[in-house]
Scaffold this active site. Structure first.
Site, PDB file in Angstrom:
ATOM      1  N   CYS A  16       0.799  -1.230   0.000  1.00 41.76           N
ATOM      2  CA  CYS A  16       0.000   0.000   0.000  1.00 41.76           C
ATOM      3  C   CYS A  16       0.834   1.285   0.000  1.00 41.76           C
ATOM      4  O   CYS A  16       0.587   2.172  -0.824  1.00 41.76           O
ATOM      5  CB  CYS A  16      -0.953   0.019   1.196  1.00 41.76           C
ATOM      6  SG  CYS A  16      -1.594  -1.562   1.710  1.00 41.76           S
ATOM      7  N   HIS A  63      -4.837  -0.881  -5.718  1.00 43.51           N
ATOM      8  CA  HIS A  63      -5.438   0.198  -4.958  1.00 43.51           C
ATOM      9  C   HIS A  63      -6.118   1.148  -5.924  1.00 43.51           C
ATOM     10  O   HIS A  63      -5.528   1.552  -6.934  1.00 43.51           O
ATOM     11  CB  HIS A  63      -4.379   0.926  -4.129  1.00 43.51           C
ATOM     12  CG  HIS A  63      -3.760   0.050  -3.084  1.00 43.51           C
ATOM     13  ND1 HIS A  63      -2.657  -0.736  -3.335  1.00 43.51           N
ATOM     14  CD2 HIS A  63      -4.122  -0.219  -1.805  1.00 43.51           C
ATOM     15  CE1 HIS A  63      -2.353  -1.429  -2.257  1.00 43.51           C
ATOM     16  NE2 HIS A  63      -3.233  -1.144  -1.320  1.00 43.51           N
ATOM     17  N   HIS A 119      -8.573  -0.812  -1.189  1.00 45.16           N
ATOM     18  CA  HIS A 119      -7.647  -1.932  -1.375  1.00 45.16           C
ATOM     19  C   HIS A 119      -8.429  -3.078  -2.007  1.00 45.16           C
ATOM     20  O   HIS A 119      -9.596  -3.287  -1.666  1.00 45.16           O
ATOM     21  CB  HIS A 119      -7.124  -2.473  -0.031  1.00 45.16           C
ATOM     22  CG  HIS A 119      -6.433  -1.490   0.836  1.00 45.16           C
ATOM     23  ND1 HIS A 119      -5.075  -1.348   0.870  1.00 45.16           N
ATOM     24  CD2 HIS A 119      -6.910  -0.610   1.746  1.00 45.16           C
ATOM     25  CE1 HIS A 119      -4.743  -0.435   1.754  1.00 45.16           C
ATOM     26  NE2 HIS A 119      -5.839   0.029   2.299  1.00 45.16           N
TER      27      HIS A 119
END
Length: 520
Positions: free
Chosen positions: A210, A261, A387
């Site tokens: 991330c 993402h 996500h």
């Protein structure tokens, strides 16, 4: 156990104070530890039946006589609480059912699961190994496993490009301050590996992708016209798992996630979530999975972010499910502290559910990294961040595939699609020509040119679960043909090689590799 069942003793529940429980189990240090670790508000309970008493949350059947069939399965050593630094205990596995028929059916399922065990098949089919010299939980992909992984990854990339994703690559390590900003060092450090020092600064192996994708988003001033932005990566991450819980490909310490993402506007969220669901079902269907269990997890008691934004995000998830007519359960309060989510479990050939897909909102990281975009009024606004992983871990998904197909993969996935078997050494040259013709047509074909009996070679190909076996001798060489045997249908007789190629091409129609073959 048989005597206890015959006694038809009732299960009686009693509640105890913490001190009362400690006194009752004074000479049992493991139970003392469990008691001490329970939250203060926990109600402690014991169960009795006959002379047996034990600390247990329950519930149980009403009486021991309700159990009709029991079976002890096996024993194994197990570290206390999965920690290799704690004592080794002896664990006894068993099962119980209300009828002998149910027990027999369960034992058959267990036997079939053992026959499909990906660890055994991984060695037998030469797909992957784990080596003590390298370290537990770290997978080495062998050539055949590598071929299959490449096929999976190529399909994944192709379909993601078609669906508007940008595929990126990120480093395997990052500075400590990156993980401090993301919150991983505060909330996830026990699952991260020890830091390494480079130029007097600490770096960590990445446990997640991330923060790297966020840095890509932050690398330029973003306009609302650029959104949605879909960033995807087959990113390898490293997470500490206790050795006691490692299990083949299913629980490992280094694995590759099919991570993505999505940064989007509030009014784009519902469509983006819906598109992720559609992509999930398309990908899973390609691999032979069409049964799912879906869970929508909502806001917990402790959370970050605005309640109205939580409600909007949750409703977007619900709308995506309802609009597609999907059945789902609700885990009320089961979301992460940073956002609601959808979890999708696939069902394999044995009816077992496997967690793979997650669609997860995140209201935490956009704040931590101060993510913004310029809206249509020229103001700075916060994007929504989603996500999502579809396959989850490639290693785990591969393990599920091995067990789902029991190693007998469909033609498009099989590492070797055809093996050519010469009857005698004088037929090797023609066998190589046959293999070359298949290879020129885009198929993965090998020649078994060992000086062994033909039946032994056929048996070996069957053990390797090869879809096609092409036997060639004098007659086949003269006719430009091959005697075809398949893994599933057996002996098909001699066919001209053009027909063999045509048959294989036809079998690939409608599979994920069909479009790639057409582009060739």
């Amino acid at each position: 156990m048989i005597d206890t069942i015959k006694a038809d003793a009732p299960f009686v529940r009693e509640e105890l104070s913490r001190d009362g429980a400690r006194s009752m189990f004074l000479e049992q240090p493991f139970k003392q530890e469990i008691i001490d670790d329970l939250p203060d508000e926990t109600t402690l309970s014991i169960y009795r039946h006959g002379e047996f008493t034990d600390l247990c949350q329950g519930p149980h059947v009403g009486r021991t006589g309700e159990i009709a069939a029991v079976k002890l399965l096996h024993t194994a050593g197990a570290y206390w609480r999965g920690d290799e630094n704690r004592p080794m205990l002896q664990r006894i596995y068993g099962t119980a059912f209300e009828s002998q028929e149910e027990l027999d059916a369960h034992l058959e399922r267990l036997a079939e699961a053992e026959r499909r065990d990906h660890r055994t098949l991984g060695r037998q089919l030469n797909l992957f190994t784990v080596h003590e010299e390298i370290g537990p939980g770290l997978i080495v992909w062998h050539p055949k496993g590598g071929v299959m992984r490449s096929i999976i990854e190529d399909y994944w990339r192709d379909i993601h490009y078609r669906k508007g994703y940008s595929i990126v690559y990120s480093p395997h390590i990052g500075r400590a301050r990156l993980w401090q900003t993301s919150g991983h060092l505060d909330f996830y450090r026990e699952s991260m590996y020890a830091p390494m020092e480079i130029d007097d600064q600490e770096y960590f192996l990445k446990p997640m992708n991330c923060p790297f994708h966020i840095q890509i988003y932050r690398s330029a001033l973003r306009s609302y016209r650029e959104l949605p932005m879909r960033i995807a990566e087959l990113g390898t991450v490293y997470r500490y798992e206790r050795s006691g819980v490692l299990h083949g490909l299913m629980r490992v310490r280094g694995f590759t996630q099919d991570d993505a993402h999505i940064f989007c506007l509030p009014d784009q969220v519902a469509n983006e979530v819906g598109d992720v669901l559609d992509l999930t079902f398309e990908i899973m269907a390609a691999f032979g999975f069409d049964e799912y269990d879906i869970m929508l997890s909502t806001r917990p008691d402790k959370y970050v972010g605005d309640p109205d934004i939580w409600e909007h995000a949750t409703e977007s998830l619900r709308e995506a499910l309802v609009s597609r007519g999907l059945d789902y359960d609700i885990d009320d309060g089961g979301g992460a502290f940073y956002g609601p989510k959808i979890d999708i479990k696939i069902t394999d050939a044995l009816g077992r559910a496997w967690q793979c897909t997650t669609v997860q909102f995140d209201f935490n990281l956009p704040d931590r990294f101060d993510l913004t975009f310029q809206d249509d009024q020229g103001n700075r606004s916060r994007p929504y961040m989603v996500h999502r992983a579809i396959l989850g871990s490639l290693e785990r998904f591969f393990g599920v595939l091995v067990e789902h197909y029991a190693g007998a993969f469909p033609l498009w996935l099989a590492p070797v699609q055809a093996v050519v078997i010469p009857i005698a050494d004088r037929h090797v040259e023609y066998a190589q020509q046959v293999a070359a013709q298949l290879q020129d047509a885009g198929f993965r074909a090998d020649v078994d040119d060992r000086s062994e009996r033909m039946n032994l070679k056929i048996r070996q190909a069957q053990l390797q679960k090869t879809p096609y076996m092409l036997v060639v001798g004098d007659r086949e060489a003269e006719a430009g043909a091959a005697a075809v045997r398949t893994r599933d249908d057996g002996d098909l007789g001699a066919l001209p090689m053009d027909e063999v190629v045509e048959r294989l091409v036809g079998e690939l129609d409608g599979t994920p590799v069909a479009s790639r073959r057409r582009r060739r």
